[in-house]
Write an enzyme that holds these catalytic residues in place. Structure first.
Site, PDB file in Angstrom:
ATOM      1  N   HIS A 135      31.840  -0.697 -35.448  1.00 23.65           N
ATOM      2  CA  HIS A 135      31.125  -1.644 -34.587  1.00 23.65           C
ATOM      3  C   HIS A 135      29.624  -1.570 -34.835  1.00 23.65           C
ATOM      4  CE1 HIS A 135      29.210  -2.808 -30.678  1.00 23.65           C
ATOM      5  NE2 HIS A 135      29.984  -3.849 -30.874  1.00 23.65           N
ATOM      6  N   GLU A 147      28.774  -3.608 -37.828  1.00 29.44           N
ATOM      7  CA  GLU A 147      28.757  -5.042 -37.520  1.00 29.44           C
ATOM      8  C   GLU A 147      27.377  -5.457 -37.012  1.00 29.44           C
ATOM      9  OE1 GLU A 147      29.714  -7.588 -33.680  1.00 29.44           O
ATOM     10  OE2 GLU A 147      31.273  -6.131 -34.175  1.00 29.44           O
ATOM     11  N   HIS A 148      26.770  -4.619 -36.173  1.00 25.39           N
ATOM     12  CA  HIS A 148      25.440  -4.929 -35.645  1.00 25.39           C
ATOM     13  C   HIS A 148      24.373  -4.864 -36.738  1.00 25.39           C
ATOM     14  CE1 HIS A 148      25.591  -5.098 -31.126  1.00 25.39           C
ATOM     15  NE2 HIS A 148      26.837  -4.777 -31.412  1.00 25.39           N
ATOM     16  N   GLU A 191      25.029  -3.314 -24.540  1.00 24.81           N
ATOM     17  CA  GLU A 191      26.306  -4.019 -24.658  1.00 24.81           C
ATOM     18  C   GLU A 191      27.414  -3.237 -23.955  1.00 24.81           C
ATOM     19  OE1 GLU A 191      29.487  -5.370 -28.143  1.00 24.81           O
ATOM     20  OE2 GLU A 191      27.407  -4.894 -28.684  1.00 24.81           O
TER      21      GLU A 191
END
Length: 489
Positions: free
Chosen positions: A101, A104-105, A181
């Site tokens: 994840h 992805e950022h 987030e």
């Protein structure tokens, strides 16, 4: 004498849209006789069927590196192209959980050829959209653009996954973004409950961990962790370049060879094995009487994507259905559970789910209830599950089959969901299942099949339960477990 007439009025533009066989169309009159218009006549219903099934072909080519290129050309002026990678949080361990994840950022924070600002300006000037997401088994990067900009979109995607700078300053800045987030996710009780459900169902395994990872990992993930994850998992045999819309497969293939070529080399040795994830019937309860509503999920172990029983469980999932108070209705609702829920005012909403992974899955139901109706709602749910195993009717199954086919076709509306479907199916099945084949497999499910398969996976099986909120009235696990079967005298 009964007379039947049919009148058809078509504009010239409408006639041109009839694919290219615009001189022939068969219509049934009120009395059942065949009515024709146009110069040529369809000689049989078989010809009509061939036209209906004339959907764009999904073309697939595998490069020497193992990268699979798959596309569907529908002739649109826009397209969606993306990279579907067989890598997600399931390939992580406790120490690096959250790395997929985090990557992805970092994807859009600049490459060796483009700064973050240059990348954003180029995408905006194209009128395109660039996005990414991470799941437990897949990571996806995709772009939506004009068909004429397909070469630039593919080049940008290739640049992102091969040449990201992963700068230390950007990594530190992104930590704060991911932590914020995480705070937002914690306010979404449905996501919280499903994370708890995975944690208890797949205890001490990779599927039991969250996609974002724990706070301590987010604060400690280093550039080396990100680079190691890329070099370990971003390999040709585990990547699909998928496209849909106005795309030429030959052009896409040439672009793939040029921008990826041998750079996505195969693994040195065996492809990293997917860690096994054992299902455990168990529960997690987080009681908070200050919350207005109880959020609860209950599930049994299901099967992976490619298992023969998957389609039947999908039909069973559709049979249970979903309901919300805003739907209204009553005893005329098609779902039996919705009828009982609405009539007894048992919950605010519920939705059934069938979550599949490579070798396992979760089949169950998520509900939002008042604290006083939690026990009654759960009892009705389990009773309905038992009915699926013992006495579901053919008419119910026929309705569920039709609804499932309709929902699946409605989801394939536009280049992005079609591209998503291509990429996901290529990773799961190594091919894209044609719509007629999928419909035939759904139509093969009948009431007897539902009873057999549901008995196999639901009846007398230990469930996994996750509950949050005012759950004092929730029965204990032993009682819930005992309700997973019917005792007969």
């Amino acid at each position: 004498m009964a007379a039947a007439a049919a009148r058809v009025v078509l504009s010239s533009a409408a006639r041109r849209r009839l694919w290219g066989f615009s001189e022939s169309l068969l219509i049934r009159g009120a009395a059942g006789r065949s009515l024709y218009f146009g110069e040529n006549r369809l000689r049989s219903t078989q010809a009509a069927t061939q036209v209906v099934l004339n959907v764009p072909e999904t073309r697939v080519t595998c490069l020497e590196s193992g990268l699979r290129v798959a596309s569907e050309d529908s002739g649109l002026s826009t397209c969606t192209v993306g990279l579907w990678i067989d890598a997600g949080s399931r390939y992580e361990n406790e120490k690096n959980n959250g790395t997929a994840h985090f990557l992805e950022h970092m994807a859009f924070k600049g490459t060796k050829k483009r700064s973050q600002l240059d990348l954003e300006l180029e995408i905006e000037n194209m009128g395109a959209h660039l996005n990414a997401y991470t799941s437990r088994e897949q990571t996806v990067y995709y772009a939506k653009a004009f068909s004429k900009d397909l070469p630039r979109a593919v080049e940008i995607l290739a640049d992102i996954i091969q040449n990201s700078t992963l700068g230390e300053a950007e990594i530190e800045r992104e930590r704060g973004v991911i932590l914020r987030e995480m705070q937002e996710v914690e306010t979404n009780l449905q996501e919280v409950v499903f994370d708890y459900l995975h944690a208890t169902a797949y205890q001490n395994t990779a599927l039991g961990r969250t996609i974002l990872g724990p706070t301590e990992n987010i604060k400690s993930i280093s550039r080396k962790d990100l680079v190691d994850y890329i070099t370990t998992h971003y390999k040709g045999p585990r990547i699909v370049l998928a496209a849909a819309g106005g795309v030429s497969h030959d052009e896409l293939l040439d672009l793939a060879k040029f921008h990826f070529g041998d750079s996505l080399c195969t693994h040195k040795g065996e492809i990293p094995a997917l860690p096994p994830c054992k299902f455990t019937g168990s529960e997690i309860r987080v009681r908070d009487d200050k919350m207005p509503l109880a959020h609860l999920a209950i599930a049994v172990e299901a099967v992976g994507w490619a298992h023969p029983d998957t389609i039947c469980l999908m039909v069973a999932n559709t049979l249970i259905g979903n309901w919300d108070r805003s739907f209204g209705g009553g005893m005329n609702l098609s779902s039996k559970l919705a009828q009982l829920t609405c009539h007894g005012n048992l919950c605010h909403s519920f939705q059934s789910f069938n979550t599949s992974y490579t070798d396992t899955g979760l089949w169950g139901l998520y509900m939002v209830c008042e604290s006083s109706t939690v026990a009654d709602m759960l009892h009705v749910v389990q009773k309905e599950w038992m009915r699926l195993c013992t006495s579901v009717t053919e008419s119910e199954v026929a309705r569920a089959r039709n609804l499932l086919k309709t929902n699946m076709l409605l989801q394939l509306d536009g280049s992005t969901p079609i591209c998503e479907d291509i990429g996901r199916q290529m990773l799961c099945y190594n091919r894209r299942i044609p719509i007629p084949e999928l419909e035939a497999r759904i139509d093969a499910v009948n009431a007897e099949t539902i009873r057999e398969v549901c008995t196999k996976y639901i009846y007398n099986r230990s469930p996994a339960i996750a509950a949050v909120g005012p759950i004092k009235q929730l029965p204990d696990f032993k009682q819930i477990r005992s309700n997973m079967c019917w005792l007969r005298d």
